[in-house]
Design an enzyme around this catalytic site. Structure first.
Site, PDB file in Angstrom:
ATOM      1  N   CYS A 199       0.858  -1.186   0.000  1.00  0.00           N
ATOM      2  CA  CYS A 199       0.000   0.000   0.000  1.00  0.00           C
ATOM      3  C   CYS A 199       0.892   1.233   0.000  1.00  0.00           C
ATOM      4  O   CYS A 199       1.890   1.264   0.729  1.00  0.00           O
ATOM      5  CB  CYS A 199      -0.891  -0.018   1.244  1.00  0.00           C
ATOM      6  N   HIS A 259      -8.989  -4.003  -1.890  1.00  0.00           N
ATOM      7  CA  HIS A 259      -8.012  -3.220  -1.126  1.00  0.00           C
ATOM      8  C   HIS A 259      -8.355  -1.732  -1.197  1.00  0.00           C
ATOM      9  O   HIS A 259      -8.388  -1.048  -0.159  1.00  0.00           O
ATOM     10  CB  HIS A 259      -6.601  -3.483  -1.681  1.00  0.00           C
ATOM     11  N   GLU A 260      -8.613  -1.237  -2.421  1.00  0.00           N
ATOM     12  CA  GLU A 260      -8.880   0.198  -2.572  1.00  0.00           C
ATOM     13  C   GLU A 260     -10.183   0.596  -1.884  1.00  0.00           C
ATOM     14  O   GLU A 260     -10.253   1.635  -1.220  1.00  0.00           O
ATOM     15  CB  GLU A 260      -8.902   0.594  -4.051  1.00  0.00           C
ATOM     16  N   HIS A 282     -10.118   1.277   1.798  1.00  0.00           N
ATOM     17  CA  HIS A 282      -9.665   2.609   2.235  1.00  0.00           C
ATOM     18  C   HIS A 282     -10.853   3.527   2.515  1.00  0.00           C
ATOM     19  O   HIS A 282     -10.747   4.447   3.331  1.00  0.00           O
ATOM     20  CB  HIS A 282      -8.781   3.252   1.166  1.00  0.00           C
TER      21      HIS A 282
HETATM   22 NI    NI Z   1      -3.680   1.010  -0.106  1.00  0.00          NI
END
Ligand code: NI
Length: 173
Positions: free
Chosen positions: A100, A142-143, A146
């Site tokens: 990341c 993953h994105e 966030h």
């Molecule tokens: Ni990330």
């Protein structure tokens, strides 16, 4: 276009639940997208979420370009995804290594759904819906994490599988 500063883990702005985008196709939104694309590419990232540059909005983008150094890596077309929703397709999960831009130099082994359908909008407000699997599905999950204030180390099952990339993968250095 501007290369923005990417916030690092420990900054509490990475822990917020991001707000939905309510106005599409505005100069401000297009400028934000341009700056995020430039920032992601400048840092050789596979994706970037608006909270990572301190913008509290539900906006992510991701892209994996062809790279002659990694001919076997799956490519992902540049995708801008606003107000995303992820729906797992089945319960199957798989572990894979992630990094990341907010946690530079580190890698961790993270469980993710193997297949998902994601939906949302592009920056013009056009609806998007796509089914993806494998690494592509991993990047999207993953994105979108966030946007929930979730960073990948929070999902690692065994912290023995978290460390410095240079130590985990010395052959890549
Ligand atoms: Ni990330």
């Amino acid at each position: 276009m501007t290369i923005e500063t990417v916030l690092k883990m420990g900054d509490e702005r990475l822990l917020r639940k991001a707000q939905p985008v309510t106005q599409f196709d505005t100069p401000e939104l297009h400028e934000l997208v341009s700056n995020m694309i430039e920032t992601m590419r400048a840092m050789n990232g596979a994706g970037l979420a608006a909270p990572q540059i301190g913008v509290d909005l539900q906006l992510v983008l991701f892209e994996i370009q062809e790279n002659p150094r990694y001919p076997d890596v799956e490519t992902i077309p540049l995708t801008i995804l606003v107000n995303p929703v992820i729906e797992p397709m089945g319960a199957e999960m798989e572990e894979g290594w992630e990094g990341c831009l907010s946690i530079p130099g580190m890698r961790g082994l993270v469980p993710r759904f193997s297949k998902i359908r994601y939906s949302g909008f592009d920056a013009h407000g056009h609806a998007i819906s796509k089914s993806v699997s494998g690494f592509h599905a991993r990047v999207v999950q993953h994105e979108c994490d966030h946007l929930e204030g979730m960073l990948y180390p929070m999902r690692i099952r065994d912290l023995a599988n978290f460390g410095f990339s240079s130590a985990l993968f010395p052959e890549r250095e």
